[in-house]
Scaffold this motif. Structure first.
Motif, PDB file in Angstrom:
ATOM      1  N   TRP A 173      -2.871 -28.581 -62.027  1.00 30.93           N
ATOM      2  CA  TRP A 173      -3.141 -27.745 -63.197  1.00 30.93           C
ATOM      3  C   TRP A 173      -2.111 -26.638 -63.198  1.00 30.93           C
ATOM      4  O   TRP A 173      -1.931 -25.921 -62.205  1.00 30.93           O
ATOM      5  CB  TRP A 173      -4.538 -27.133 -63.170  1.00 30.93           C
ATOM      6  N   ASN A 174      -1.416 -26.486 -64.299  1.00 30.89           N
ATOM      7  CA  ASN A 174      -0.479 -25.383 -64.455  1.00 30.89           C
ATOM      8  C   ASN A 174      -0.297 -25.129 -65.951  1.00 30.89           C
ATOM      9  O   ASN A 174      -0.874 -25.839 -66.783  1.00 30.89           O
ATOM     10  CB  ASN A 174       0.849 -25.667 -63.742  1.00 30.89           C
ATOM     11  N   LEU A 175       0.484 -24.143 -66.285  1.00 32.13           N
ATOM     12  CA  LEU A 175       0.649 -23.758 -67.688  1.00 32.13           C
ATOM     13  C   LEU A 175       1.264 -24.861 -68.538  1.00 32.13           C
ATOM     14  O   LEU A 175       1.099 -24.863 -69.763  1.00 32.13           O
ATOM     15  CB  LEU A 175       1.509 -22.494 -67.783  1.00 32.13           C
ATOM     16  N   LEU A 176       1.947 -25.809 -67.904  1.00 35.46           N
ATOM     17  CA  LEU A 176       2.542 -26.925 -68.632  1.00 35.46           C
ATOM     18  C   LEU A 176       1.658 -28.165 -68.641  1.00 35.46           C
ATOM     19  O   LEU A 176       1.902 -29.091 -69.419  1.00 35.46           O
ATOM     20  CB  LEU A 176       3.907 -27.290 -68.017  1.00 35.46           C
ATOM     21  N   GLU A 177       0.640 -28.203 -67.765  1.00 34.83           N
ATOM     22  CA  GLU A 177      -0.236 -29.383 -67.651  1.00 34.83           C
ATOM     23  C   GLU A 177      -1.665 -28.908 -67.442  1.00 34.83           C
ATOM     24  O   GLU A 177      -2.105 -28.675 -66.325  1.00 34.83           O
ATOM     25  CB  GLU A 177       0.210 -30.243 -66.469  1.00 34.83           C
ATOM     26  N   THR A 178      -2.396 -28.757 -68.528  1.00 33.14           N
ATOM     27  CA  THR A 178      -3.755 -28.211 -68.484  1.00 33.14           C
ATOM     28  C   THR A 178      -4.828 -29.257 -68.773  1.00 33.14           C
ATOM     29  O   THR A 178      -6.002 -28.918 -68.886  1.00 33.14           O
ATOM     30  CB  THR A 178      -3.895 -27.064 -69.502  1.00 33.14           C
ATOM     31  N   SER A 179      -4.447 -30.524 -68.885  1.00 37.90           N
ATOM     32  CA  SER A 179      -5.367 -31.539 -69.405  1.00 37.90           C
ATOM     33  C   SER A 179      -6.580 -31.775 -68.521  1.00 37.90           C
ATOM     34  O   SER A 179      -7.621 -32.230 -68.997  1.00 37.90           O
ATOM     35  CB  SER A 179      -4.627 -32.860 -69.628  1.00 37.90           C
ATOM     36  N   ALA A 180      -6.474 -31.489 -67.227  1.00 41.06           N
ATOM     37  CA  ALA A 180      -7.615 -31.713 -66.333  1.00 41.06           C
ATOM     38  C   ALA A 180      -8.646 -30.591 -66.414  1.00 41.06           C
ATOM     39  O   ALA A 180      -9.738 -30.723 -65.854  1.00 41.06           O
ATOM     40  CB  ALA A 180      -7.124 -31.861 -64.890  1.00 41.06           C
ATOM     41  N   GLY A 181      -8.312 -29.503 -67.098  1.00 45.29           N
ATOM     42  CA  GLY A 181      -9.174 -28.335 -67.102  1.00 45.29           C
ATOM     43  C   GLY A 181     -10.637 -28.578 -67.436  1.00 45.29           C
ATOM     44  O   GLY A 181     -11.526 -28.170 -66.674  1.00 45.29           O
TER      45      GLY A 181
END
Length: 303
Positions: free
Chosen positions: A188-196
């Motif tokens: 999870w990071n600012l470029l990849e939030t899909s798992a949130g």
């Protein structure tokens, strides 16, 4: 705050990895002894900063060995170590190896790697490395029973554009009427939030949620998008500290991993940044489509 931060050993246990900015942070001569010394330095700095969780994996070269030697030498009894099985390190300490690790989620590999891990370390969490929807684990009941039998809390890490689906499927798995997994470690990071959303659900249901690759393998630190760079300047910190702060701001994140490869990187990662509502608004739309993000990640070079 440091009690919510863990040190990940992916960049320290082997001579090559895909993180940007790692090449200048490590010794020029990446012998086993040099990397062991670098690992001890970062582990010492992390402990001094209040970090009490270290995350390794069988495929992180000699990471487990380095952590075990550090713990034996320093005598720290208050550090939790987690590790992972499923990938095997195959590069034989060659930075230019064509293949660095090979994945296999089989009962035979689990048994062998668990034996190797427990021969070195007492772990507080043992995880399936990079669980995806096509993993044989979902269909292999014998493997799940073997895992449940080791008497150590179990978790899994995830990768790829379908992380959310994998998280939900994995937490539905049971052995003997009990949920198999109690923890998840996801990108999870600012470029990849899909798992949130799936991670938030897991946290609500009592699972430990750990966030990895919060720097997007160094992209957010070395190639920060404009809003990240601007916010960093306004707070007098580096873009890496902004990326860490964004991850720590997620209320469902129990632990956030730093993958620092040097003491300087660690201190920069840990610089406190308090994001305000304006900052969060500026950061909200940085996420890339998951397929694009993971395609870019797959093209990063091992150096």
């Amino acid at each position: 705050m440091s009690m919510r931060i863990a040190l990940g050993m992916a960049a320290l246990g082997r001579p090559a990895y895909i993180n940007l900015g790692r090449d200048t942070a490590l010794p020029a001569d990446r012998t086993v002894d040099a990397m062991r010394t670098a690992s001890f330095e970062v582990l010492d700095a992390a402990y001094a900063a209040g970090i009490r969780w270290v995350d390794a994996a069988r495929s992180y070269g000699r990471a487990e060995e380095f952590v075990a030697a550090w713990l034996a030498d320093r005598g720290h009894a208050d550090v939790t170590v987690s590790s992972k099985w499923g990938y095997e390190y195959t590069a034989d300490w060659r930075p230019d190896a064509e293949v660095h690790e090979v994945k296999q989620h089989s009962a035979a590999r689990f048994e062998r790697q668990w034996s190797e891990t427990r021969g070195l370390l007492e772990v507080g969490l043992y995880q399936v490395h990079s669980l995806t929807g096509d993993s044989p684990l979902f269909a292999d009941e014998d493997l799940r029973f073997r895992m449940a039998d080791i008497g150590v809390p179990l978790g899994f890490s995830t990768s790829g554009p379908a992380q959310a689906d994998t998280i939900r499927r994995a937490f539905d798995l049971e052995v003997g009427g009990q949920r198999l997994f109690s923890a998840v470690q996801s990108t999870w990071n600012l470029l990849e939030t899909s798992a949130g959303p799936a991670l938030a659900e897991a946290h609500t249901e009592g699972a430990r949620v750990m966030l990895k690759e919060v720097m997007a393998n160094g992209r957010l630190a070395m190639q920060p998008p404009g809003p990240v760079a601007d916010i960093a300047i306004r707070h007098g910190a580096g873009p890496d500290a902004v990326a860490m702060a964004a991850a720590l701001a997620q209320p469902w994140a129990d632990l956030v991993l730093t993958g620092a490869a040097s003491v300087a990187q660690l201190h920069a990662n840990l610089m406190p940044v308090r994001l305000d509502t304006v900052d969060h608004a500026l950061l909200r739309d940085l996420a890339e489509p998951p397929e694009q993000y993971w395609r870019t990640r797959s093209q990063l070079r091992w150096t």
